[in-house]
Each structure stands twice: as structure tokens, then as C-alpha cells.
Design a protein around this motif. Structure first.
Motif, PDB file in Angstrom:
ATOM      1  N   PRO A  42      23.427  -1.315  18.698  1.00 30.71           N
ATOM      2  CA  PRO A  42      23.127  -0.179  17.821  1.00 30.71           C
ATOM      3  C   PRO A  42      22.523  -1.031  16.552  1.00 30.71           C
ATOM      4  O   PRO A  42      22.669  -2.081  16.320  1.00 30.71           O
ATOM      5  CB  PRO A  42      24.616   0.149  17.619  1.00 30.71           C
ATOM      6  N   ALA A  43      21.611  -0.242  15.864  1.00 27.87           N
ATOM      7  CA  ALA A  43      20.915  -0.603  14.607  1.00 27.87           C
ATOM      8  C   ALA A  43      21.940  -0.398  13.748  1.00 27.87           C
ATOM      9  O   ALA A  43      21.803   0.818  13.050  1.00 27.87           O
ATOM     10  CB  ALA A  43      19.749   0.257  14.692  1.00 27.87           C
ATOM     11  N   LEU A  44      22.852  -1.531  13.222  1.00 29.81           N
ATOM     12  CA  LEU A  44      23.737  -1.277  12.154  1.00 29.81           C
ATOM     13  C   LEU A  44      23.814  -2.590  11.182  1.00 29.81           C
ATOM     14  O   LEU A  44      23.324  -3.696  11.620  1.00 29.81           O
ATOM     15  CB  LEU A  44      25.365  -1.221  12.702  1.00 29.81           C
ATOM     16  N   ARG A  45      24.044  -2.365   9.991  1.00 33.32           N
ATOM     17  CA  ARG A  45      24.290  -3.403   8.960  1.00 33.32           C
ATOM     18  C   ARG A  45      25.165  -4.550   9.695  1.00 33.32           C
ATOM     19  O   ARG A  45      24.962  -5.872   9.428  1.00 33.32           O
ATOM     20  CB  ARG A  45      24.554  -3.198   7.655  1.00 33.32           C
ATOM     21  N   ASP A  46      26.196  -4.061  10.297  1.00 34.46           N
ATOM     22  CA  ASP A  46      27.139  -5.331  10.800  1.00 34.46           C
ATOM     23  C   ASP A  46      26.419  -6.026  11.716  1.00 34.46           C
ATOM     24  O   ASP A  46      26.776  -7.454  11.980  1.00 34.46           O
ATOM     25  CB  ASP A  46      28.350  -4.652  11.212  1.00 34.46           C
ATOM     26  N   ILE A  47      25.613  -5.566  12.743  1.00 40.24           N
ATOM     27  CA  ILE A  47      24.915  -6.283  13.385  1.00 40.24           C
ATOM     28  C   ILE A  47      23.884  -7.229  12.994  1.00 40.24           C
ATOM     29  O   ILE A  47      23.838  -8.371  13.315  1.00 40.24           O
ATOM     30  CB  ILE A  47      24.081  -5.409  14.577  1.00 40.24           C
ATOM     31  N   ALA A  70      32.123   6.312  -1.739  1.00 39.18           N
ATOM     32  CA  ALA A  70      32.624   5.784  -0.439  1.00 39.18           C
ATOM     33  C   ALA A  70      33.234   4.534  -0.748  1.00 39.18           C
ATOM     34  O   ALA A  70      32.841   3.496  -1.736  1.00 39.18           O
ATOM     35  CB  ALA A  70      31.432   5.479   0.495  1.00 39.18           C
ATOM     36  N   THR A  71      34.586   4.190   0.033  1.00 40.87           N
ATOM     37  CA  THR A  71      35.072   3.026  -0.468  1.00 40.87           C
ATOM     38  C   THR A  71      35.272   2.158   0.803  1.00 40.87           C
ATOM     39  O   THR A  71      35.261   0.830   0.659  1.00 40.87           O
ATOM     40  CB  THR A  71      36.613   3.594  -0.760  1.00 40.87           C
ATOM     41  N   ASP A  72      35.101   2.627   1.874  1.00 43.73           N
ATOM     42  CA  ASP A  72      35.120   1.788   3.371  1.00 43.73           C
ATOM     43  C   ASP A  72      34.362   2.737   4.283  1.00 43.73           C
ATOM     44  O   ASP A  72      34.039   3.753   4.101  1.00 43.73           O
ATOM     45  CB  ASP A  72      36.464   1.158   3.699  1.00 43.73           C
ATOM     46  N   LEU A  73      34.205   2.097   5.482  1.00 47.96           N
ATOM     47  CA  LEU A  73      33.592   2.451   6.594  1.00 47.96           C
ATOM     48  C   LEU A  73      33.989   3.867   6.902  1.00 47.96           C
ATOM     49  O   LEU A  73      33.091   4.742   6.769  1.00 47.96           O
ATOM     50  CB  LEU A  73      33.209   1.789   7.644  1.00 47.96           C
ATOM     51  N   ARG A  74      35.176   3.868   7.342  1.00 44.71           N
ATOM     52  CA  ARG A  74      35.590   5.274   7.924  1.00 44.71           C
ATOM     53  C   ARG A  74      35.831   6.550   6.696  1.00 44.71           C
ATOM     54  O   ARG A  74      35.604   7.546   7.027  1.00 44.71           O
ATOM     55  CB  ARG A  74      36.708   5.010   8.689  1.00 44.71           C
ATOM     56  N   ALA A  75      36.194   5.905   5.620  1.00 42.83           N
ATOM     57  CA  ALA A  75      36.481   6.856   4.204  1.00 42.83           C
ATOM     58  C   ALA A  75      35.184   7.507   4.110  1.00 42.83           C
ATOM     59  O   ALA A  75      35.146   8.751   3.889  1.00 42.83           O
ATOM     60  CB  ALA A  75      37.191   6.040   3.254  1.00 42.83           C
ATOM     61  N   SER A  76      33.962   6.708   4.175  1.00 42.84           N
ATOM     62  CA  SER A  76      32.496   7.045   3.842  1.00 42.84           C
ATOM     63  C   SER A  76      32.332   8.336   5.052  1.00 42.84           C
ATOM     64  O   SER A  76      31.942   9.318   4.240  1.00 42.84           O
ATOM     65  CB  SER A  76      31.648   6.324   4.128  1.00 42.84           C
ATOM     66  N   ALA A  77      32.759   8.155   6.182  1.00 44.51           N
ATOM     67  CA  ALA A  77      32.406   9.271   7.127  1.00 44.51           C
ATOM     68  C   ALA A  77      32.980  10.409   6.985  1.00 44.51           C
ATOM     69  O   ALA A  77      32.650  11.521   6.989  1.00 44.51           O
ATOM     70  CB  ALA A  77      32.828   8.437   8.714  1.00 44.51           C
ATOM     71  N   SER A  78      34.411  10.311   6.315  1.00 41.20           N
ATOM     72  CA  SER A  78      35.187  11.454   6.181  1.00 41.20           C
ATOM     73  C   SER A  78      34.458  12.097   5.236  1.00 41.20           C
ATOM     74  O   SER A  78      34.725  13.337   4.994  1.00 41.20           O
ATOM     75  CB  SER A  78      36.657  11.006   6.063  1.00 41.20           C
ATOM     76  N   LEU A  79      34.109  11.655   3.997  1.00 35.66           N
ATOM     77  CA  LEU A  79      33.367  12.288   2.935  1.00 35.66           C
ATOM     78  C   LEU A  79      32.126  12.883   3.194  1.00 35.66           C
ATOM     79  O   LEU A  79      31.692  14.154   2.926  1.00 35.66           O
ATOM     80  CB  LEU A  79      33.102  11.076   1.771  1.00 35.66           C
ATOM     81  N   LEU A 137      28.691   3.136   4.836  1.00 39.07           N
ATOM     82  CA  LEU A 137      28.273   3.935   6.014  1.00 39.07           C
ATOM     83  C   LEU A 137      27.389   3.262   6.813  1.00 39.07           C
ATOM     84  O   LEU A 137      27.468   3.244   8.222  1.00 39.07           O
ATOM     85  CB  LEU A 137      27.542   5.231   5.363  1.00 39.07           C
ATOM     86  N   ASP A 138      26.523   2.540   6.355  1.00 37.83           N
ATOM     87  CA  ASP A 138      25.625   1.926   7.230  1.00 37.83           C
ATOM     88  C   ASP A 138      26.153   0.823   8.059  1.00 37.83           C
ATOM     89  O   ASP A 138      25.308   0.210   9.175  1.00 37.83           O
ATOM     90  CB  ASP A 138      24.250   1.450   6.230  1.00 37.83           C
TER      91      ASP A 138
END
Ligand code: UD1
Length: 417
Positions: free
Chosen positions: A45-50, A366-375, A394-395
Motif C-alpha cells: 500500500p502507498a502509505l506514510r507508515d510504509i 484528528a488525534t490518531d489513525l483510526r480516530a481520524s477515520a471516524s471523523l 490518516l495518511d
């Protein structure tokens, strides 16, 4: 810092393609440390963590080539066995280099991850496991110093089924002398993926997906080719998006066998979900029903989908209780959802949501990855405009989220800082 601006209220209709799983890709990149031969990964996946894991490996002198969704990694030799603070701080999963470095280079120096937005998240179980395998561990100046002339198989009984802990120990044990048994191992599909990958490199791991994983150490592992599984959390997020917008989405690539708890819960909330063309058809025609949920290790309801379900429950009419049992302090999205008009009360490990059938757009953070998704989900279903700042979270874990959502009808755009 980029922002996401959403004008809510559009029904999402169409197809969303799910990318490779972040939480599988990260350990697989790192498992490349276990051999000096070439590893070819597909569906990266094209993600910042990668990008972060790529930096981490390059910093050790390892060759990483990425082209589209393919990556070639070769750890011919290592320039350093250090994972520095700057990289571990931005991505906790960097701790996964400990196991492979101990096995391959007999030593590692890894920054302590420190506090994290999601509770305290200790790594004691990783370290106890390495100690049991024969490593000496010292903590000095914020770094873990680990060394082991050799690692010897043993039985490790985990007091909690830690996901990255199980992966870390499995990677170390793959090259240890003798047999290692991990009791109370994590059963997440990503853990199974790491085990299958090591087996494809010539490892001997059995019991994957059960509570007892048995690793017979081998003297060397070789290069291989592997296609990363689809991301079940990304899939679950778009499934919830279909539900919250009364939409109709085909989530392409979603694997139903990895999503059973999510499918059951969303069906209980009124969604129709069935397999179609190698994916999941998700639609919502009626109103959202209140459901209770409790996060648990796999195969239970995933903690990584808790925030998204909570956003959905704000749009039900009635009371819902969501309990978080995997992490402490994973309710940072609550304050932001309240800014959008949600009625949520947190009591210990539970959030009590009084759904009112609606939320109204607001500026949120946004405060963390999954919290961002919920927003993002809340913004898609809310009336008016929602502006989400700090979307770098999110990225880290969602590939081109705004593009994927726009294609299915969302009114969402990224505003560059
Ligand atoms: C992984 C996932 C993360 C997911 C989580 C739970 C990756 C990169 N991340 O995180 O997305 O939310 O699994 O499914 O795969 N614990 C200890 N001591 C330890 C290790 C863990 O007490 O040494 C505790 C944690 O604080 C937590 C629980 O065990 O309460 C589960 O954490 P763990 O499974 O380790 O999560 P991660 O592997 O960090």
C-alpha cells in the motif's frame, strides 16, 4: 498541515478497491532482514507508515526499491543495527526490527517507543520473550540494547495475545536453535500472514491462527515473492461508510473470513452485507439500529474499528454501549465527535452513545489513525461542512482516502497547507 474538508450528506454508491494491509506490510518489510537474499513484495500500500519502514531499513544500509505497488528489499549486509528515536517515535511498529536483528546480527539497538496516544502500550512482553530466547536486554538512555550470541528455542507464554509481540518473537525464533512454542499467541490474520511469509522463506512455523504457534528454528532463510493480503481495517472503514451514508458500496478485495465480527455487528445495525465478485456488497436501506459492542483480540470485534462504529452509532436513534478492552485510553475521538453534536459519555472502558440520528459539521482535529477515520465518516454523514485538521494521521494508514471516497460520490477535498 493539510486539512480535509467534507460537505456531508451524499450517499456513497459504487466500488472501492481495498489496498494491501498496512499491518501485514510493515512486518513483512522488516522480515526481509532475516535473509541476505532478495524479497519481492506485491500489493504494497502507498502509505506514510510504509515510507517510514523504508527509511528505517535504508538507514541500516538495506536496499529498498519501490515501484507502484511492488517492492524489492535486500538486506545483503547491515551498516548499523540501530533503529533511531526519530523513526520509532513516528511509528511504533519499528520495534519489530528487534527480533530479526537479534536473529540475524546477534544484537540490536532500538529506541524505546515511549508514550503513545493510545494508552501506555508497553513492550514488556516482547522483551520478556527475547530474554526467554536467550537475549540480554538493557535499557539505557532511552534505547533498548539487546544482544544474543545465539537464540535457543523455548516456551513463551504470553499473558496477553500481543500482535506485534507474537510477530517479533516468531521472527526471532525462526532462526533460533531448536523449537519455540508461543502460548496465547495472537491469532490476527496479519500474524498468520507473517508466519506464512516466513514459511515461504524456508521457515517451519505451524499452529498459525491458533493460540499455540510452534516455530522450529532453521539455520537460514531465503528470498521469496509474496502478495500482501488486503487491509481488513480499511475494508471495515468503507463498510461503515456505506452504512452511515445509507449507501451501496462494493468493497473490492475485502475478505469476509477476516471480517466476520464486523459483518455480524454491521448486519445487526441494519446493513445488508453479502459476498459478491471477490468482495463485499454493503448496503443500507433502512435506518441505523443501535448496537452494543466490545473490542477483543481476533476473532473478536477489532479495536481498530471501534472509533468508526462509534461514529456510526451517533446516527442511530437510541442507546449504544461500546467497550474498549484491548487498549486503555482509546476514546480520543469522543471529544471531537461531541464537537459535532454527539451525546457520548465515557465511563471507564465504556462509551455510552445516545444516538440522535444526526451530527452537524464542525472543525475537528484528528488525534490518531483510526480516530481520524471516524471523523471522516462522521463528516460524510453529518449536515453541513466538517473540516478535519492534522490529517497526517490518516495518511499513515489510508491510501488516497479522499480520492477513493470522491469516486463513490463523497464531497470531500484535501486542502494543502
Ligand atoms: C497491533 C496493531 C494495531 C492494533 C493492535 C490490536 C500493528 C502494527 N498494529 O498493535 O493496529 O490496534 O495490534 O489489535 O500490527 N501489551 C502489553 N505488553 C506488550 C505488548 C502489548 O501489555 O509487550 C498490551 C497493549 O498495551 C495492549 C494489548 O497488549 O493493551 C494489545 O496490544 P498489541 O496486540 O501488542 O498491539 P500492537 O501489536 O502494538
Amino acid at each position: 498541515m493539510d486539512k480535509m474538508v467534507i460537505h456531508g450528506g451524499e450517499r456513497l454508491i459504487g466500488e472501492v478497491q481495498i489496498g494491501g494491509a498496512k499491518n501485514a506490510a510493515l512486518p513483512l518489510f522488516i522480515a526481509a532482514l532475516l535473509t541476505d537474499e532478495e524479497i519481492h513484495l506485491h500489493n504494497v500500500p502507498a502509505l506514510r507508515d510504509i515510507d517510514t519502514v523504508e527509511k528505517l531499513l535504508r538507514n541500516m544500509g538495506i536496499t529498498v526499491k519501490r515501484e507502484g505497488f511492488d517492492a524489492t528489499i535486500q538486506a545483503k549486509s547491515l551498516d548499523t543495527i540501530e533503529a533511531p528515536y526519530d523513526l520509532v517515535r513516528t511509528m511504533r511498529a519499528s520495534i519489530l526490527v528487534l527480533g530479526p536483528l537479534l536473529a540475524r546480527a546477534h544484537g540490536a539497538k532500538v529506541s524505546l517507543p515511549g508514550g503513545c496516544a493510545i494508552g501506555t502500550r508497553p513492550i514488556n512482553l516482547h522483551l520478556d520473550g527475547f530474554h526467554a530466547l536467550g537475549a540480554e536486554i538493557d535499557l539505557e538512555h532511552g534505547y533498548i540494547h539487546a544482544k544474543a550470541d545465539k537464540l535457543a528455542g523455548t516456551t513463551i507464554d504470553l499473558s496477553l495475545p500481543t500482535v506485534t509481540g507474537t510477530e517479533n518473537l516468531m521472527m526471532a525464533a525462526a532462526l533460533a536453535e531448536g523449537t519455540t512454542i508461543i502460548e496465547n499467541a495472537a491469532r490476527e490474520p496479519e500474524v498468520v500472514e507473517v508466519g506464512n511469509f516466513i514459511n515461504k522463506m524456508g521457515g517451519q512455523i505451524s499452529g498459525l491462527g491458533t493460540k499455540t504457534v510452534v516455530i522450529k528454528g532453521v539455520s537460514a532463510l531465503h528470498g521469496t515473492d509474496y502478495t500482501i493480503m488486503p487491509d481488513r481495517v480499511e475494508a471495515a472503514t468503507y463498510m461503515v461508510a456505506a452504512g452511515m451514508t445509507r449507501g451501496n458500496l462494493l468493497i473490492k478485495g475485502a475478505r469476509p473470513q477476516h471480517l466476520k465480527a464486523v459483518i455480524d455487528k454491521l448486519s445487526e445495525a441494519g446493513m445488508e452485507i453479502h459476498e459478491e465478485n471477490g468482495g463485499l456488497r454493503c448496503l443500507m436501506t433502512g435506518s441505523i439500529k443501535s448496537v452494543d459492542a466490545k473490542t477483543l483480540p481476533y476473532p473478536g470485534f477489532p479495536t481498530d474499528v471501534q472509533a468508526q462504529l462509534m461514529a456510526m452509532m451517533c446516527f442511530a436513534n437510541g442507546l449504544s454501549v461500546i467497550s474498549e478492552t484491548v487498549f486503555e485510553n482509546r476514546f480520543m475521538h469522543v471529544g471531537e465527535l461531541k464537537r459535532m453534536g454527539a451525546d457520548i459519555q465515557v465511563e471507564g472502558h465504556s462509551a455510552i452513545i445516545r444516538g440522535r440520528g444526526e451530527l452537524s459539521g464542525a472543525p475537528v482535529m484528528a488525534t490518531d489513525l483510526r480516530a481520524s477515520a471516524s471523523l471522516v465518516l462522521a463528516g460524510l454523514a453529518a449536515s453541513g461542512t466538517t473540516e478535519i485538521s492534522r490529517i497526517y494521521h490518516l495518511d499513515r494508514g489510508y491510501e488516497r482516502m479522499e480520492e477513493k471516497l470522491r469516486v463513490v460520490g463523497a464531497n470531500i477535498r484535501r486542502v494543502k497547507a
